[in-house]
Each structure stands twice: as C-alpha cells, then as structure tokens.
Motif scaffolding. Structure first.
Motif, PDB file in Angstrom:
ATOM      1  N   VAL A 113       0.861  -1.188   0.000  1.00  0.00           N
ATOM      2  CA  VAL A 113       0.000   0.000   0.000  1.00  0.00           C
ATOM      3  C   VAL A 113       0.893   1.231   0.000  1.00  0.00           C
ATOM      4  O   VAL A 113       1.793   1.356   0.832  1.00  0.00           O
ATOM      5  N   PHE A 114       0.638   2.139  -0.927  1.00  0.00           N
ATOM      6  CA  PHE A 114       1.316   3.438  -0.936  1.00  0.00           C
ATOM      7  C   PHE A 114       0.300   4.531  -0.662  1.00  0.00           C
ATOM      8  O   PHE A 114      -0.765   4.579  -1.284  1.00  0.00           O
ATOM      9  N   ILE A 115       0.631   5.421   0.284  1.00  0.00           N
ATOM     10  CA  ILE A 115      -0.199   6.594   0.566  1.00  0.00           C
ATOM     11  C   ILE A 115       0.699   7.817   0.461  1.00  0.00           C
ATOM     12  O   ILE A 115       1.708   7.922   1.161  1.00  0.00           O
ATOM     13  N   GLY A 116       0.332   8.730  -0.433  1.00  0.00           N
ATOM     14  CA  GLY A 116       1.024  10.014  -0.542  1.00  0.00           C
ATOM     15  C   GLY A 116       0.111  11.132  -0.096  1.00  0.00           C
ATOM     16  O   GLY A 116      -1.103  11.084  -0.328  1.00  0.00           O
ATOM     17  N   THR A 117       0.682  12.148   0.547  1.00  0.00           N
ATOM     18  CA  THR A 117      -0.150  13.251   1.020  1.00  0.00           C
ATOM     19  C   THR A 117       0.689  14.505   1.213  1.00  0.00           C
ATOM     20  O   THR A 117       1.919  14.439   1.331  1.00  0.00           O
ATOM     21  N   SER A 118       0.034  15.645   1.240  1.00  0.00           N
ATOM     22  CA  SER A 118       0.693  16.921   1.497  1.00  0.00           C
ATOM     23  C   SER A 118       0.624  17.272   2.984  1.00  0.00           C
ATOM     24  O   SER A 118      -0.303  16.875   3.691  1.00  0.00           O
ATOM     25  N   ASP A 119       1.622  18.018   3.445  1.00  0.00           N
ATOM     26  CA  ASP A 119       1.591  18.582   4.798  1.00  0.00           C
ATOM     27  C   ASP A 119       1.861  20.078   4.680  1.00  0.00           C
ATOM     28  O   ASP A 119       2.973  20.489   4.362  1.00  0.00           O
ATOM     29  N   PRO A 120       0.819  20.909   4.887  1.00  0.00           N
ATOM     30  CA  PRO A 120      -0.542  20.510   5.243  1.00  0.00           C
ATOM     31  C   PRO A 120      -1.364  20.191   3.998  1.00  0.00           C
ATOM     32  O   PRO A 120      -0.960  20.501   2.877  1.00  0.00           O
ATOM     33  N   ASP A 121      -2.530  19.571   4.242  1.00  0.00           N
ATOM     34  CA  ASP A 121      -3.533  19.372   3.205  1.00  0.00           C
ATOM     35  C   ASP A 121      -4.844  19.944   3.725  1.00  0.00           C
ATOM     36  O   ASP A 121      -5.170  19.751   4.906  1.00  0.00           O
ATOM     37  N   PRO A 122      -5.609  20.644   2.878  1.00  0.00           N
ATOM     38  CA  PRO A 122      -6.824  21.294   3.367  1.00  0.00           C
ATOM     39  C   PRO A 122      -7.933  20.335   3.775  1.00  0.00           C
ATOM     40  O   PRO A 122      -8.874  20.750   4.462  1.00  0.00           O
ATOM     41  N   HIS A 123      -7.858  19.080   3.378  1.00  0.00           N
ATOM     42  CA  HIS A 123      -8.943  18.141   3.646  1.00  0.00           C
ATOM     43  C   HIS A 123      -8.516  16.924   4.473  1.00  0.00           C
ATOM     44  O   HIS A 123      -9.345  16.346   5.184  1.00  0.00           O
ATOM     45  N   HIS A 134      -3.307  20.090  -2.736  1.00  0.00           N
ATOM     46  CA  HIS A 134      -4.265  18.990  -2.901  1.00  0.00           C
ATOM     47  C   HIS A 134      -4.258  18.541  -4.352  1.00  0.00           C
ATOM     48  O   HIS A 134      -5.108  18.927  -5.162  1.00  0.00           O
ATOM     49  N   THR A 135      -3.268  17.714  -4.672  1.00  0.00           N
ATOM     50  CA  THR A 135      -3.058  17.295  -6.048  1.00  0.00           C
ATOM     51  C   THR A 135      -2.331  15.959  -6.051  1.00  0.00           C
ATOM     52  O   THR A 135      -2.036  15.409  -4.996  1.00  0.00           O
ATOM     53  N   ILE A 136      -2.033  15.449  -7.231  1.00  0.00           N
ATOM     54  CA  ILE A 136      -1.217  14.243  -7.379  1.00  0.00           C
ATOM     55  C   ILE A 136       0.077  14.656  -8.055  1.00  0.00           C
ATOM     56  O   ILE A 136       0.059  15.235  -9.149  1.00  0.00           O
ATOM     57  N   SER A 137       1.195  14.378  -7.413  1.00  0.00           N
ATOM     58  CA  SER A 137       2.487  14.802  -7.946  1.00  0.00           C
ATOM     59  C   SER A 137       3.101  13.726  -8.824  1.00  0.00           C
ATOM     60  O   SER A 137       2.746  12.546  -8.750  1.00  0.00           O
ATOM     61  N   ARG A 138       4.042  14.139  -9.640  1.00  0.00           N
ATOM     62  CA  ARG A 138       4.781  13.188 -10.470  1.00  0.00           C
ATOM     63  C   ARG A 138       5.510  12.163  -9.597  1.00  0.00           C
ATOM     64  O   ARG A 138       5.562  10.981  -9.922  1.00  0.00           O
ATOM     65  N   ASP A 139       6.056  12.614  -8.479  1.00  0.00           N
ATOM     66  CA  ASP A 139       6.769  11.678  -7.607  1.00  0.00           C
ATOM     67  C   ASP A 139       5.831  10.620  -7.035  1.00  0.00           C
ATOM     68  O   ASP A 139       6.215   9.447  -6.902  1.00  0.00           O
ATOM     69  N   GLU A 140       4.616  11.021  -6.704  1.00  0.00           N
ATOM     70  CA  GLU A 140       3.658  10.025  -6.201  1.00  0.00           C
ATOM     71  C   GLU A 140       3.392   8.941  -7.246  1.00  0.00           C
ATOM     72  O   GLU A 140       3.298   7.751  -6.911  1.00  0.00           O
ATOM     73  N   LEU A 141       3.264   9.350  -8.498  1.00  0.00           N
ATOM     74  CA  LEU A 141       3.033   8.376  -9.565  1.00  0.00           C
ATOM     75  C   LEU A 141       4.233   7.449  -9.710  1.00  0.00           C
ATOM     76  O   LEU A 141       4.079   6.233  -9.900  1.00  0.00           O
ATOM     77  N   GLU A 142       5.432   8.006  -9.586  1.00  0.00           N
ATOM     78  CA  GLU A 142       6.633   7.184  -9.662  1.00  0.00           C
ATOM     79  C   GLU A 142       6.708   6.214  -8.494  1.00  0.00           C
ATOM     80  O   GLU A 142       7.098   5.044  -8.659  1.00  0.00           O
ATOM     81  N   GLN A 143       6.341   6.676  -7.307  1.00  0.00           N
ATOM     82  CA  GLN A 143       6.303   5.792  -6.139  1.00  0.00           C
ATOM     83  C   GLN A 143       5.299   4.651  -6.361  1.00  0.00           C
ATOM     84  O   GLN A 143       5.595   3.494  -6.058  1.00  0.00           O
ATOM     85  N   ALA A 144       4.133   4.995  -6.888  1.00  0.00           N
ATOM     86  CA  ALA A 144       3.109   3.967  -7.138  1.00  0.00           C
ATOM     87  C   ALA A 144       3.620   2.942  -8.139  1.00  0.00           C
ATOM     88  O   ALA A 144       3.413   1.740  -7.961  1.00  0.00           O
ATOM     89  N   ASN A 145       4.291   3.399  -9.185  1.00  0.00           N
ATOM     90  CA  ASN A 145       4.826   2.470 -10.170  1.00  0.00           C
ATOM     91  C   ASN A 145       5.900   1.566  -9.581  1.00  0.00           C
ATOM     92  O   ASN A 145       5.951   0.370  -9.868  1.00  0.00           O
TER      93      ASN A 145
END
Length: 206
Positions: free
Chosen positions: A149-159, A189-200
C-alpha cells in the motif's frame, strides 16, 4: 444513491490477468481518474472506474461521523464490492486486483480494502485516510497478507490531516499490509509526479 455506472479502459476483463479499480475525488469523474492510467504501469490491466452520483461519493467530510454520510457511504462501498465481484467472476483472483484513488476516492479505497482485508494486488491512495470522526476498529476485518500500500499526502492538506494518514497507516500495518507513506511539504491537494513514480515502483511492478 450510487448507480453502477462504470467506465472501462485497458484490456477487456475476459483477456486481462490483472485489474485496477480507480476511484475519483469529490467533484471529479471516472474519466478524470482514468486519465492517470497512461502514467501508471498498467498497460496490461483491465481498468474499471465507477462514476459517483452527482460526482461525490458521500456528502460531508471523511472526518464526519459515518452516520452523517449515510446512506451514501454504504452505497459507495457496496458499489465497489460489486465491481470486485465482477472482476473475480471474470477469473481474476483478489491478489491480482489493484486499487487507486484520489482524495475522497482515496479515502473510500482505504476504507473498502480495510473492511475487506485480504491479499490484494496493491493499493495506491493519493491523499486519503480511513473514514470517520475516529477509527472504528470494529469495522475492519481480515489480514492483508503483505499487500503493498502506498499513501502520498501533502503537509498541510486542506482536507486530509497528516495525523489521520498516520493513524490509518498504523491500522493497516496491524493487519499486515506493507505500507509506505510519503509526506510532501506544501504539495497542495493534487497528485504529484513523484507520487506516480512511487506507485509504479511499489505497486504496479511488472
């Protein structure tokens, strides 16, 4: 309540050996989340993206008491269960079923897999956590058997507070998921390129 309105892409279920369920965020669409697929290593997957009624899976924050989000929350979880049943009926085993979601869709993804913990193929949750004003441990059953399981998130995130991401990580680990969390400073509050690379790298390995 949610209708079973699924957008398909990738290989037909009858031909695929692996399947990915993609869950869009609040205000998004199945087409939006499917647009991620060219950036993920899922070329040989069947892709299934359910569409939420009125573009939202449940009306209030994922941090609200679950009863406040009913009957929409239960309807959304039931819909995902129905999609999983369709995939398994096509001959694809649970260990070859993958999930990804963004924001509200990421929360729903984590909630579904943890209520039905077993050896899934893998999970990529882009900004999400388990649902509720607190963690309702009695809702969660099973053992992930090492599901990545991969979870990516921002600090802070509005939600999505980082504290809820961390609490969700701990609960998934207790149920034997192999969890990787990456917190991105001020990502937004978005999806970054690095998150996609981590998921891959972690989830959608060849």
């Amino acid at each position: 309540m949610h209708q079973k309105n699924i957008q398909y892409a990738g290989l037909p279920l009858a031909e695929a050996k692996r399947a990915l369920i993609l869950l869009h965020g609040r205000g998004g669409t199945a087409s939006d989340i499917l647009s991620l697929s060219p950036l993920l290593h899922v070329q040989n997957f069947a892709l299934l993206a359910p569409q939420a009624t009125q573009q939202t899976w449940y009306p209030y924050s994922f941090l609200a008491p679950p009863a406040d989000n009913e009957p929409w929350l239960s309807s959304a979880l039931s819909l995902i269960g129905s999609v999983v049943e369709d995939i398994t009926a096509a001959g694809i085993a649970a260990e070859n079923i993958y999930f990804t979601g963004f924001s509200q869709g990421a929360c729903l993804t984590l909630e579904f897999i943890t209520r039905h913990a077993q050896r899934w193929g893998g999970v990529a949750a882009f900004t999400g956590g388990l649902i509720g004003d607190k963690l309702y441990h009695e809702n969660y059953h099973g053992d992930f058997g090492g599901t990545p399981v991969f979870i990516g998130t921002s600090d802070p995130d509005p939600h999505v507070p980082v504290t809820r991401v961390q609490a969700s990580e701990a609960l998934l680990r207790e149920r034997n998921a192999q969890v990787t969390v990456k917190v991105y400073p001020n990502m937004g509050h978005t999806i970054s390129r690095d998150e996609l690379e981590q998921a891959n790298t972690l989830i959608f390995k060849a």
